[in-house]
Write a protein that holds these residues in place. Structure first.
Motif, PDB file in Angstrom:
ATOM      1  N   ALA A 148       0.811  -1.213   0.000  1.00 59.99           N
ATOM      2  CA  ALA A 148       0.000   0.000   0.000  1.00 59.99           C
ATOM      3  C   ALA A 148       0.845   1.263   0.000  1.00 59.99           C
ATOM      4  N   ASN A 149       2.136   1.133   0.285  1.00 64.15           N
ATOM      5  CA  ASN A 149       2.967   2.334   0.399  1.00 64.15           C
ATOM      6  C   ASN A 149       3.997   2.435  -0.720  1.00 64.15           C
ATOM      7  N   GLY A 150       3.633   1.947  -1.883  1.00 69.74           N
ATOM      8  CA  GLY A 150       4.402   2.218  -3.086  1.00 69.74           C
ATOM      9  C   GLY A 150       5.707   1.466  -3.205  1.00 69.74           C
ATOM     10  N   LEU A 151       6.446   1.830  -4.248  1.00 73.73           N
ATOM     11  CA  LEU A 151       7.724   1.202  -4.518  1.00 73.73           C
ATOM     12  C   LEU A 151       8.705   1.417  -3.366  1.00 73.73           C
ATOM     13  N   ALA A 152       8.577   2.535  -2.662  1.00 73.27           N
ATOM     14  CA  ALA A 152       9.445   2.785  -1.511  1.00 73.27           C
ATOM     15  C   ALA A 152       9.232   1.730  -0.430  1.00 73.27           C
ATOM     16  N   GLY A 153       8.002   1.264  -0.264  1.00 73.92           N
ATOM     17  CA  GLY A 153       7.726   0.221   0.717  1.00 73.92           C
ATOM     18  C   GLY A 153       8.423  -1.075   0.367  1.00 73.92           C
ATOM     19  N   ILE A 154       8.371  -1.450  -0.906  1.00 68.56           N
ATOM     20  CA  ILE A 154       9.066  -2.658  -1.339  1.00 68.56           C
ATOM     21  C   ILE A 154      10.567  -2.510  -1.122  1.00 68.56           C
ATOM     22  N   ALA A 155      11.100  -1.365  -1.561  1.00 69.56           N
ATOM     23  CA  ALA A 155      12.541  -1.143  -1.440  1.00 69.56           C
ATOM     24  C   ALA A 155      12.992  -1.256   0.013  1.00 69.56           C
ATOM     25  N   THR A 156      12.249  -0.645   0.926  1.00 72.20           N
ATOM     26  CA  THR A 156      12.610  -0.685   2.339  1.00 72.20           C
ATOM     27  C   THR A 156      12.542  -2.105   2.880  1.00 72.20           C
TER      28      THR A 156
END
Length: 408
Positions: A148-156
């Motif tokens: 739900a929190n975008g590509l930044a969520g996956i990256a983190t």
């Protein structure tokens, strides 16, 4: 392919392209055995298009973006490459724009597999597929995990450093995960998608398990009985362990008009990883898959309290070649679902008769078939149940095979 299914790769160099009705940002992450990148250099995307054995190619908006994996050049420390996607437009979700990943032989262009994740909702980024090494053999697996929190969520989640933006408040309750350090610098590979504030990069999840928002992602059985709405999904996990025992799918209905009988037939159709038909269980074939799936028999009227027809599924005995089960109801005599009232399906623990999940069909169409729900085996071993509620022009289980395959 269906979520959780995998195929061995017949080519040493494979390209994974991802397309959707809107422009996407596609990327690849090289992960070690602990599921993390070694450094930000292992995040491959448009601003950092190459890494050891992995390259990114932009389609320029006219063609899909692609991630190419040269398995012979991937470092020994890397166990998998995950391919991710997010809509290019800031804040846009995947609802109604489900992407399709195509795995190709990078040299010949031959298609090895395709995968379209099932109905999505509030997800703004996806892990679409992964290319991974197992016992010296390279394989591709369909994933479809939403964030739900975008590509930044996956990256983190995978260990890439991203800079937080304190003014952006998280939209969902926090889930266990390491918070982003406030002092983490922005690497040159940081995605252009807006980065969420110090919210852990949890997969999209509804705020309350008993009443999740439509399309908001998966919940589990830890807080008791779950009531689903159309397109909502529950993971059949309780206390951290997959539910792999016998369950009963009870299907019920009533005539819409008193004094009239309604003769409907419940069935379950089993599919392989390419959405290929494996077998079907219905009133004319009461046991399939070596007895792992059994049907209670035909109900000719729909009258009476309780489930009209019951299908027992031993989740732990489902053969590995079966990755999805779709539960359907159809009217052989041609009665339409506008003549049906109170249609529902419910998943029950066969050992305790505890109702685990329920889906009430709240609308009706003048058609003769409906896909009620599906069970899909995930790559981690557990099963997910998703409410479907889609109607079809079909009077027999054979006519339900194609529309049910599309619903997987």
């Amino acid at each position: 392919m269906t979520p959780g299914s995998n195929i061995p790769l017949s080519a040493a160099r494979v390209a994974v392209d991802v397309t959707a009705p809107v422009r996407l940002d596609v990327s690849g992450l090289l992960l070690t055995a602990d599921g993390k990148v070694r450094s930000d250099d292992d995040f491959i995307f448009y601003n950092q298009p190459s890494g050891p054995g992995v390259t990114y190619t932009s389609g320029g908006g006219a063609a899909p973006d692609a991630v190419t994996v040269d398995t012979g050049s991937v470092p020994a420390a890397i166990e998998k490459i995950v391919v991710t996607a997010s809509p290019d437009a800031a804040g846009q979700t995947f609802q109604g724009i489900e992407p399709t990943a195509t795995v190709r032989d990078a040299d010949s262009g031959a298609v090895l597999a395709t995968f379209t994740p099932p109905q999505l909702g509030s997800e703004t980024a996806l892990v679409v597929v992964e290319v991974y090494r197992r016992n010296g053999v390279w394989k591709a697996r369909a994933v479809g995990q939403g964030y739900a929190n975008g590509l930044a969520g996956i990256a983190t989640d995978f260990g890439v450093s991203v800079e937080e933006e304190p003014q952006a408040a998280p939209q969902a309750p926090a889930a266990p995960s390491a918070p982003v350090p406030p002092s983490a610098p922005t690497p040159p590979s940081a995605p252009s998608a807006p980065v969420a504030a110090p919210a852990p990069s949890a997969p999209a999840a509804p705020p309350a398990p008993a009443a999740p928002a439509p399309g908001a992602g998966k919940i589990n059985l830890d807080k008791g009985r779950v009531s689903l709405q159309k397109n909502q999904t529950v993971s059949l996990v309780k206390g951290g362990a997959p539910l792999l025992a016998k369950v009963k799918m009870g299907l019920g209905w009533e005539p819409a008009y008193r004094g009239r009988d309604i003769d409907l037939d419940a069935s379950v159709i089993a599919y392989g990883p390419q959405r290929d038909l494996v077998d079907a269980c219905y009133f004319g074939k009461l046991s399939i898959l070596g007895g792992a799936v059994k049907h209670s028999g035909d109900n000719l009227t729909g009258e009476g309290a309780g489930d009209d027809e019951v299908i027992v599924v031993d989740l732990g005995r489902i053969p590995q070649e079966v990755s999805g089960l779709v539960f359907t109801v159809n009217s052989f005599t041609g009665q339409k679902f506008t003549e049906v009232a109170k249609a529902y399906c419910r998943l029950v623990d066969a050992a305790t008769n505890e109702e685990l999940v329920r889906f009430d069909l709240t609308n009706a169409e003048a058609r003769t078939g409906v896909m009620m729900a599906k069970l899909v085996r995930q790559f981690s071993g557990e099963w997910d149940m998703t409410a479907i509620g889609e109607f079809a022009k079909a009077r027999t289980v054979r006519e339900m095979v194609k529309p049910a395959a599309k619903a997987l």
